[in-house]
Design a protein around this motif. Sequence first.
Motif, PDB file in Angstrom:
ATOM      1  N   CYS A  37       0.795  -1.230   0.000  1.00  0.00           N
ATOM      2  CA  CYS A  37       0.000   0.000   0.000  1.00  0.00           C
ATOM      3  C   CYS A  37       0.825   1.278   0.000  1.00  0.00           C
ATOM      4  N   GLY A  38       2.112   1.167   0.236  1.00  0.00           N
ATOM      5  CA  GLY A  38       2.967   2.347   0.242  1.00  0.00           C
ATOM      6  C   GLY A  38       3.022   3.086   1.562  1.00  0.00           C
ATOM      7  N   SER A  39       2.395   2.560   2.611  1.00  0.00           N
ATOM      8  CA  SER A  39       2.509   3.206   3.925  1.00  0.00           C
ATOM      9  C   SER A  39       3.977   3.276   4.305  1.00  0.00           C
ATOM     10  N   ARG A  40       4.385   4.429   4.888  1.00  0.00           N
ATOM     11  CA  ARG A  40       5.793   4.648   5.184  1.00  0.00           C
ATOM     12  C   ARG A  40       5.951   5.282   6.556  1.00  0.00           C
ATOM     13  N   ALA A  41       6.985   4.856   7.277  1.00  0.00           N
ATOM     14  CA  ALA A  41       7.333   5.472   8.557  1.00  0.00           C
ATOM     15  C   ALA A  41       8.834   5.704   8.597  1.00  0.00           C
ATOM     16  N   ILE A  42       9.218   6.911   8.984  1.00  0.00           N
ATOM     17  CA  ILE A  42      10.610   7.233   9.269  1.00  0.00           C
ATOM     18  C   ILE A  42      10.647   7.615  10.743  1.00  0.00           C
ATOM     19  N   VAL A  43      11.517   6.962  11.492  1.00  0.00           N
ATOM     20  CA  VAL A  43      11.610   7.186  12.930  1.00  0.00           C
ATOM     21  C   VAL A  43      13.031   7.595  13.283  1.00  0.00           C
ATOM     22  N   ASP A  44      13.159   8.629  14.101  1.00  0.00           N
ATOM     23  CA  ASP A  44      14.437   9.078  14.641  1.00  0.00           C
ATOM     24  C   ASP A  44      14.414   8.882  16.152  1.00  0.00           C
ATOM     25  N   VAL A  45      15.555   8.485  16.722  1.00  0.00           N
ATOM     26  CA  VAL A  45      15.654   8.321  18.172  1.00  0.00           C
ATOM     27  C   VAL A  45      17.004   8.802  18.685  1.00  0.00           C
ATOM     28  N   THR A  46      17.017   9.116  19.964  1.00  0.00           N
ATOM     29  CA  THR A  46      18.246   9.181  20.744  1.00  0.00           C
ATOM     30  C   THR A  46      18.001   8.288  21.948  1.00  0.00           C
ATOM     31  N   CYS A  63      -2.062   4.658   6.061  1.00  0.00           N
ATOM     32  CA  CYS A  63      -3.512   4.583   6.203  1.00  0.00           C
ATOM     33  C   CYS A  63      -3.872   4.774   7.676  1.00  0.00           C
ATOM     34  N   ALA A  64      -5.151   4.837   7.966  1.00  0.00           N
ATOM     35  CA  ALA A  64      -5.604   5.045   9.343  1.00  0.00           C
ATOM     36  C   ALA A  64      -5.057   3.977  10.286  1.00  0.00           C
ATOM     37  N   LEU A  65      -4.917   2.745   9.809  1.00  0.00           N
ATOM     38  CA  LEU A  65      -4.417   1.678  10.672  1.00  0.00           C
ATOM     39  C   LEU A  65      -2.948   1.881  11.011  1.00  0.00           C
ATOM     40  N   GLY A  66      -2.141   2.227  10.014  1.00  0.00           N
ATOM     41  CA  GLY A  66      -0.734   2.510  10.260  1.00  0.00           C
ATOM     42  C   GLY A  66      -0.560   3.731  11.141  1.00  0.00           C
ATOM     43  N   GLN A  67      -1.387   4.757  10.918  1.00  0.00           N
ATOM     44  CA  GLN A  67      -1.338   5.958  11.747  1.00  0.00           C
ATOM     45  C   GLN A  67      -1.745   5.640  13.182  1.00  0.00           C
ATOM     46  N   ALA A  68      -2.757   4.781  13.353  1.00  0.00           N
ATOM     47  CA  ALA A  68      -3.204   4.414  14.695  1.00  0.00           C
ATOM     48  C   ALA A  68      -2.101   3.678  15.453  1.00  0.00           C
ATOM     49  N   ALA A  69      -1.441   2.736  14.790  1.00  0.00           N
ATOM     50  CA  ALA A  69      -0.340   2.013  15.433  1.00  0.00           C
ATOM     51  C   ALA A  69       0.784   2.975  15.799  1.00  0.00           C
ATOM     52  N   ALA A  70       1.086   3.920  14.912  1.00  0.00           N
ATOM     53  CA  ALA A  70       2.112   4.914  15.187  1.00  0.00           C
ATOM     54  C   ALA A  70       1.699   5.812  16.358  1.00  0.00           C
ATOM     55  N   PRO A 120      -5.412  -9.454   6.163  1.00  0.00           N
ATOM     56  CA  PRO A 120      -3.966  -9.649   5.947  1.00  0.00           C
ATOM     57  C   PRO A 120      -3.306  -8.579   5.085  1.00  0.00           C
ATOM     58  N   ALA A 121      -4.025  -7.998   4.153  1.00  0.00           N
ATOM     59  CA  ALA A 121      -3.444  -6.962   3.302  1.00  0.00           C
ATOM     60  C   ALA A 121      -3.096  -5.706   4.097  1.00  0.00           C
ATOM     61  N   ARG A 122      -3.623  -5.574   5.307  1.00  0.00           N
ATOM     62  CA  ARG A 122      -3.378  -4.401   6.152  1.00  0.00           C
ATOM     63  C   ARG A 122      -2.297  -4.642   7.213  1.00  0.00           C
ATOM     64  N   HIS A 123      -1.823  -5.864   7.333  1.00  0.00           N
ATOM     65  CA  HIS A 123      -0.841  -6.178   8.375  1.00  0.00           C
ATOM     66  C   HIS A 123       0.427  -5.337   8.244  1.00  0.00           C
ATOM     67  N   ALA A 124       0.974  -5.253   7.052  1.00  0.00           N
ATOM     68  CA  ALA A 124       2.251  -4.549   6.865  1.00  0.00           C
ATOM     69  C   ALA A 124       2.141  -3.074   7.218  1.00  0.00           C
ATOM     70  N   SER A 125       1.052  -2.438   6.825  1.00  0.00           N
ATOM     71  CA  SER A 125       0.912  -1.012   7.140  1.00  0.00           C
ATOM     72  C   SER A 125       0.781  -0.790   8.638  1.00  0.00           C
ATOM     73  N   THR A 126       0.202  -1.752   9.329  1.00  0.00           N
ATOM     74  CA  THR A 126       0.038  -1.658  10.768  1.00  0.00           C
ATOM     75  C   THR A 126       1.377  -1.810  11.497  1.00  0.00           C
ATOM     76  N   MET A 127       2.335  -2.452  10.855  1.00  0.00           N
ATOM     77  CA  MET A 127       3.628  -2.739  11.491  1.00  0.00           C
ATOM     78  C   MET A 127       4.736  -1.744  11.131  1.00  0.00           C
ATOM     79  N   VAL A 128       4.524  -0.840  10.157  1.00  0.00           N
ATOM     80  CA  VAL A 128       5.651  -0.020   9.675  1.00  0.00           C
ATOM     81  C   VAL A 128       6.280   0.843  10.765  1.00  0.00           C
ATOM     82  N   ALA A 129       5.501   1.448  11.633  1.00  0.00           N
ATOM     83  CA  ALA A 129       6.068   2.355  12.634  1.00  0.00           C
ATOM     84  C   ALA A 129       6.922   1.613  13.649  1.00  0.00           C
ATOM     85  N   ILE A 130       6.434   0.492  14.156  1.00  0.00           N
ATOM     86  CA  ILE A 130       7.220  -0.223  15.170  1.00  0.00           C
ATOM     87  C   ILE A 130       8.473  -0.844  14.552  1.00  0.00           C
TER      88      ILE A 130
END
Length: 160
Positions: A37-46, A63-70, A120-130
């Motif tokens: 789906c192209g959902s993307r997360a870039i995370v920075d940490v210290t 998508c809303a699911l990826g945003q919710a997980a984030a 199942p098609a939404r699993h990957a977008s839900t996991m991108v942030a973590i």
Amino acid sequence: MIDELYSARILKLAANLPHSGRLAAPEGTGERVAKLCGSRAIVDVTLDDAGRVETFAQDVKACALGQAAAGVLGEAVIGATLDEMVAARDAMSAMLKAGGEGPTGRFEGLRALKQVADYPARHASTMVAIEAALDAVREAQGRALARKTPDTRTSLAGAA
């Protein structure tokens, strides 16, 4: 069915994205993209001296699911260790793919996404942030270890 997936709780989580943006001087950065789906997360940490997440920022286009997980991640991640984050990711994956109950402890809020298991098609977008957060913490730990490891190489300069 789609109304269950995009419940009021999911939409509320998606609308609230704590620590949105980027850090000026991250110790670690991770990026993940869901290919379907192209959902993307870039995370920075210290990290603090004990290896816990001290500062965190996320740039999430999902998508809303990826945003919710984030959103859940952003609420809970400050102070987290790599082990806690790995356990949350593994429990999240088991919840989505194998009927598991989901994360416990600081990341228990991810259980709100349990109904995504049926899509199942939404699993990957839900996991991108973590997944991106884990990559960022691992990179930060690697850099910290490199700073602590003395350079024991010998120089050949001046050798006859």
